[in-house]
Design an enzyme around this catalytic site. Structure first.
Site, PDB file in Angstrom:
ATOM      1  N   ASP A 234       0.865  -1.188   0.000  1.00 47.14           N
ATOM      2  CA  ASP A 234       0.000   0.000   0.000  1.00 47.14           C
ATOM      3  C   ASP A 234       0.900   1.236   0.000  1.00 47.14           C
ATOM      4  O   ASP A 234       0.906   2.043   0.921  1.00 47.14           O
ATOM      5  CB  ASP A 234      -0.914  -0.011   1.215  1.00 47.14           C
ATOM      6  CG  ASP A 234      -2.128   0.907   1.044  1.00 47.14           C
ATOM      7  OD1 ASP A 234      -2.196   1.613   0.019  1.00 47.14           O
ATOM      8  OD2 ASP A 234      -2.987   0.920   1.942  1.00 47.14           O
ATOM      9  N   ASN A 239       0.137   6.555   4.016  1.00 45.31           N
ATOM     10  CA  ASN A 239       0.610   5.555   4.970  1.00 45.31           C
ATOM     11  C   ASN A 239       1.984   5.905   5.516  1.00 45.31           C
ATOM     12  O   ASN A 239       2.732   5.030   5.955  1.00 45.31           O
ATOM     13  CB  ASN A 239       0.648   4.171   4.319  1.00 45.31           C
ATOM     14  CG  ASN A 239      -0.728   3.565   4.183  1.00 45.31           C
ATOM     15  OD1 ASN A 239      -1.608   3.802   5.011  1.00 45.31           O
ATOM     16  ND2 ASN A 239      -0.935   2.785   3.141  1.00 45.31           N
ATOM     17  N   ASP A 254       1.498   0.397   7.603  1.00 44.45           N
ATOM     18  CA  ASP A 254       0.524  -0.394   6.840  1.00 44.45           C
ATOM     19  C   ASP A 254       1.192  -1.321   5.830  1.00 44.45           C
ATOM     20  O   ASP A 254       1.247  -1.040   4.628  1.00 44.45           O
ATOM     21  CB  ASP A 254      -0.481   0.514   6.136  1.00 44.45           C
ATOM     22  CG  ASP A 254      -1.800  -0.216   5.879  1.00 44.45           C
ATOM     23  OD1 ASP A 254      -1.789  -1.459   5.885  1.00 44.45           O
ATOM     24  OD2 ASP A 254      -2.824   0.449   5.664  1.00 44.45           O
ATOM     25  N   GLU A 256       0.207  -4.621   5.387  1.00 40.96           N
ATOM     26  CA  GLU A 256      -0.610  -5.824   5.230  1.00 40.96           C
ATOM     27  C   GLU A 256      -0.701  -6.281   3.778  1.00 40.96           C
ATOM     28  O   GLU A 256      -1.042  -7.434   3.502  1.00 40.96           O
ATOM     29  CB  GLU A 256      -2.000  -5.636   5.826  1.00 40.96           C
ATOM     30  CG  GLU A 256      -2.903  -4.660   5.125  1.00 40.96           C
ATOM     31  CD  GLU A 256      -4.217  -4.489   5.875  1.00 40.96           C
ATOM     32  OE1 GLU A 256      -4.599  -5.389   6.633  1.00 40.96           O
ATOM     33  OE2 GLU A 256      -4.858  -3.441   5.707  1.00 40.96           O
TER      34      GLU A 256
END
Length: 366
Positions: A234, A239, A254, A256
């Site tokens: 991302d 972020n 972030d 993930e």
């Protein structure tokens, strides 16, 4: 253009209850510790949830903490699975092998019993984040109000994050992120997105536009996919935490969506996610930030920093827009699930950037 739908709910959990359960759990890890200042950040997203808190204890490794909690299954999750150990491992490895400012990761709890889902705790970074709602391209926020030279400083620092991640991280240590299946890392990445799309539309109306975009990807498939590296996933300035009094990154958040894939998968996401906000802003009658994070500038500076000239960016920006479209469709169906919106006859209308995605499919966007 019609006004956007209300911001969807992000959770069915109560922060106060989470705070009480967190305090009970922490007492087993750091006996006598007190949890204070529990709060949800204003930017809490619709994927994994974040809880901010402080620890009062003479032996605490850090005082200010952030907790990342797997999404509440009752909240019609954006993604089918949330692998918190995977995120914890990625952040630990990035911290060990690069000079990126990744928050120090602390405890990992895989048992869902304490908070209702697995979670991990990391050191909290203090600073400011370019907002998503309303996006930083709109008037009235700190980044939009900055000078051209200040935004150029932030842009340079942000492109450098990607360049350093891709160059410094030992690629072989990211191979555990490969999805199951056959073929190259890029083929597996795309196949995983096809599976995600199938999950999103299971029992619901499919999107003809997203399916055309998948077909167009096959037509544009790179002859040479290039080397694979650790992708942040991302990869966007929303972020990143920047200094409260400046434009230098102090934390990269972030992870993930981290992946083992060609460099351009990250670059395409960086380029397109900014364009998504810029296009949205222009559609509502503002000029946005037309000279900020331009595709040509990102590609040029990345090549200067790494020696790798980005390739097949029409493919990769389309792929980013397609991936974002799948997420947007899931979020829209999620809003419908909670009675926040109605599903139109044409499901493509649920994709906020359907016009730009259609133009990419047709080859007329850039």
């Amino acid at each position: 253009m019609a006004a956007p739908a209300p911001r969807p709910r992000t959770s069915t959990r109560e922060p106060e209850e989470l705070g009480r359960r967190l305090a009970a759990w922490l007492d087993t890890e750091l006996p006598g510790a007190e949890v204070t200042g529990v709060r949800v950040p204003a930017s809490n997203g619709m994927s994994s949830e974040t809880l901010l808190f402080d620890i009062e204890h003479p032996d605490t490794p850090v005082r200010g903490c952030a907790l990342r909690l797997a999404a509440d299954p009752a909240a019609y999750t954006v993604f089918p699975t949330y692998d918190m150990p995977r995120q914890h491992r990625v952040m630990s490895l990035v911290g060990a092998h690069t000079d990126l400012p990744v928050p120090r990761v602390l405890w990992l709890e895989q048992d869902p019993a304490p908070l209702g889902a697995p979670f991990f705790v990391m050191a909290r970074a203090e600073g400011r984040v370019p907002p998503d709602v309303m996006p930083y391209t709109y008037e009235g926020n700190w980044l939009h109000s900055a000078s051209d030279s200040e935004r150029a400083e932030l842009q340079e620092a942000s492109i450098s994050l990607l360049a350093r991640l891709h160059d410094q991280f030992p690629a072989e240590k990211a191979e555990f992120l490969l999805p199951e299946g056959a073929g190259s890392p890029l083929r597996r990445h795309v196949d995983a997105q096809r599976a995600y799309y199938a999950w999103v539309v299971e029992g619901l109306a499919p999107s003809p536009l997203l399916e055309r975009a998948f077909a167009r990807l096959e037509e544009l498939w790179p002859a040479d996919e290039g080397p694979s590296v650790l992708n942040w996933g991302d990869a966007r300035i929303g972020n990143v935490v920047y200094r409260a009094d400046g434009f230098e990154p102090v934390a990269v958040l972030d992870w993930e969506m981290a992946a083992y894939a060609p460099r351009e998968v990250d670059l395409g996401w960086t380029v397109y996610l900014h364009r998504f906000f810029q296009d949205l802003t222009v559609g509502f009658g503002q000029s946005g930030l037309p000279d900020f994070l331009r595709r040509s500038d990102i590609e040029r500076r990345y090549a200067e920093l790494t020696g790798h000239t980005p390739r097949d960016m029409e493919f990769h920006t389309l792929y980013a827009a397609l991936r974002h479209g799948i997420v947007m469709l899931r979020i829209a169906y999620r809003q419908a699930h909670f009675g926040e919106v109605e599903v139109p006859a044409d499901p493509d209308g649920l994709i906020l950037h359907h016009a730009s995605l259609r133009a990419m499919v047709q080859g007329t966007y850039w």
